[in-house]
Write a protein that holds these residues in place. Structure first.
Motif, mmCIF file in Angstrom:
data_model
loop_
_atom_site.group_PDB
_atom_site.id
_atom_site.type_symbol
_atom_site.label_atom_id
_atom_site.label_comp_id
_atom_site.label_asym_id
_atom_site.label_seq_id
_atom_site.Cartn_x
_atom_site.Cartn_y
_atom_site.Cartn_z
ATOM 1 N N LYS A 170 0.741 -1.359 0.091
ATOM 2 C CA LYS A 170 -0.129 -0.040 0.037
ATOM 3 C C LYS A 170 0.910 1.100 0.068
ATOM 4 O O LYS A 170 1.836 1.189 0.824
ATOM 5 C CB LYS A 170 -0.807 0.098 1.218
ATOM 6 N N CYS A 199 1.013 5.339 1.055
ATOM 7 C CA CYS A 199 0.629 6.118 1.858
ATOM 8 C C CYS A 199 0.671 7.492 1.174
ATOM 9 O O CYS A 199 1.826 7.910 0.873
ATOM 10 C CB CYS A 199 1.097 6.202 3.199
ATOM 11 N N VAL A 213 4.330 6.916 6.357
ATOM 12 C CA VAL A 213 4.322 5.683 6.644
ATOM 13 C C VAL A 213 4.499 5.398 8.138
ATOM 14 O O VAL A 213 5.398 5.836 8.894
ATOM 15 C CB VAL A 213 5.476 4.955 5.931
ATOM 16 N N THR A 241 1.886 -2.349 3.957
ATOM 17 C CA THR A 241 2.208 -1.066 4.824
ATOM 18 C C THR A 241 1.190 -0.633 5.793
ATOM 19 O O THR A 241 -0.039 -0.793 5.549
ATOM 20 C CB THR A 241 2.481 0.221 3.780
ATOM 21 N N CYS A 294 -0.319 2.854 7.253
ATOM 22 C CA CYS A 294 -0.088 4.228 7.050
ATOM 23 C C CYS A 294 -0.057 5.101 8.254
ATOM 24 O O CYS A 294 -1.154 4.671 9.048
ATOM 25 C CB CYS A 294 -1.113 4.749 6.016
#
Length: 280
Positions: free
Chosen positions: A113, A115, A119, A129, A131
């Motif tokens: 993913k 962000c 992160v 990931t 975020c």
């Protein structure tokens, strides 16, 4: 003590023994397979090294070696981690910026993913990931836009709910078998290796073969899955499902559900989705 027993005692079967047609033979070492079993008149069998791209990881009495795992399946987002040897299978890992949702052997990786607000936890080989949450006191314009979109979304959902209620009311007299276009609950979780045995049992060989044929898999692949497990429909189905997932990659679960639905197997598709969504 007979000749075969004496020779085997001298040979010291370091990897253990097995029985073949009433005769005790030495197991072949890891990285080899049985080319010729021992007999009462030929007390020492013949072991041969596994050929290229095959392996046996344990002492065995198999008459062939296992095929090495491939890390180059299209759309699977995998790359080679450890090469295959005669005594060890290859292992795969996710490509850079991809992760696997399974803690077990991974057959499919997903993009990490991205962000927009920073992160919190970086993507790893086994976790997506995480975020960072948006900080307080941010731009009020974004808040206004968000609330506006939420309001619009609520209206749209209400209109859709009304539409489907009208549609359902108008079709109350439609026979169940003719309603393959009904919506199936959406998938909430990815297709994992541990799900495959349960899904294979739900689908069964006949319907799995139909899905594979409709989705364009080669007849030879389908036939090999059948011949590899003669008389065992469950194992035939599981192997064909594994081949299907490897070939279709990240589109496997969507293709599976849609193909079942389009072929009139809506109830099976619903059970598969329910199983995936309920898996831990």
């Amino acid at each position: 003590m007979d000749l075969s027993s004496a020779l085997r005692e001298t040979q010291q079967c370091v990897d253990g023994t097995y029985d073949h047609e009433g005769v005790t033979c030495c197991l072949c070492a890891a990285g080899t397979f049985v080319e010729k079993h021992c007999t009462a008149t030929t007390p020492i069998g013949k072991c041969t090294s596994c050929r290229e791209k095959t392996y046996n990881s344990h002492p065995n009495f198999q008459e062939s070696c296992e095929s090495c795992t491939s890390c180059s399946q299209p759309n699977a987002n995998l790359e080679l981690d450890v090469s295959c040897t005669r005594a060890r299978d290859a292992t795969c890992r996710c490509k850079k910026d991809h992760f696997c949702g399974s803690k077990e052997t991974c057959i499919l990786c997903f993009p990490c993913k991205e962000c927009t607000e920073g992160v919190k936890v970086a993507c790893t080989a086994t976790n997506n990931t995480v975020c960072s949450e948006k900080t307080e006191g941010g731009n009020t314009t974004g808040l206004i836009v968000g609330l506006t979109l939420l309001f619009v979304l609520i209206i749209v959902i209400g209109l859709l709910a009304f539409f489907f209620w009208i549609r359902k009311r108008n079709r109350n007299n439609t026979p169940e078998e003719g309603r393959n276009d009904l919506e199936i609950p959406s998938l909430q979780k990815p297709l994992l290796e541990r799900n495959l045995p349960d899904i294979a049992e739900i689908i069964g060989w006949t319907d799995m073969k139909d899905v594979a044929t409709r989705s364009g898999m080669r007849d030879t692949t389908i036939e090999n899955c059948k011949l590899n497990h003669v008389g065992n429909a469950r194992e035939q189905t599981l192997e064909l499902l594994q081949e299907f997932v490897q070939e279709k990659g990240s589109q496997a679960q969507t293709t599976l559900i849609q193909t079942l639905k389009n072929s009139g197997k809506r109830r099976i598709a619903e059970r598969v989705v329910a199983k995936l969504n309920s898996s831990a």
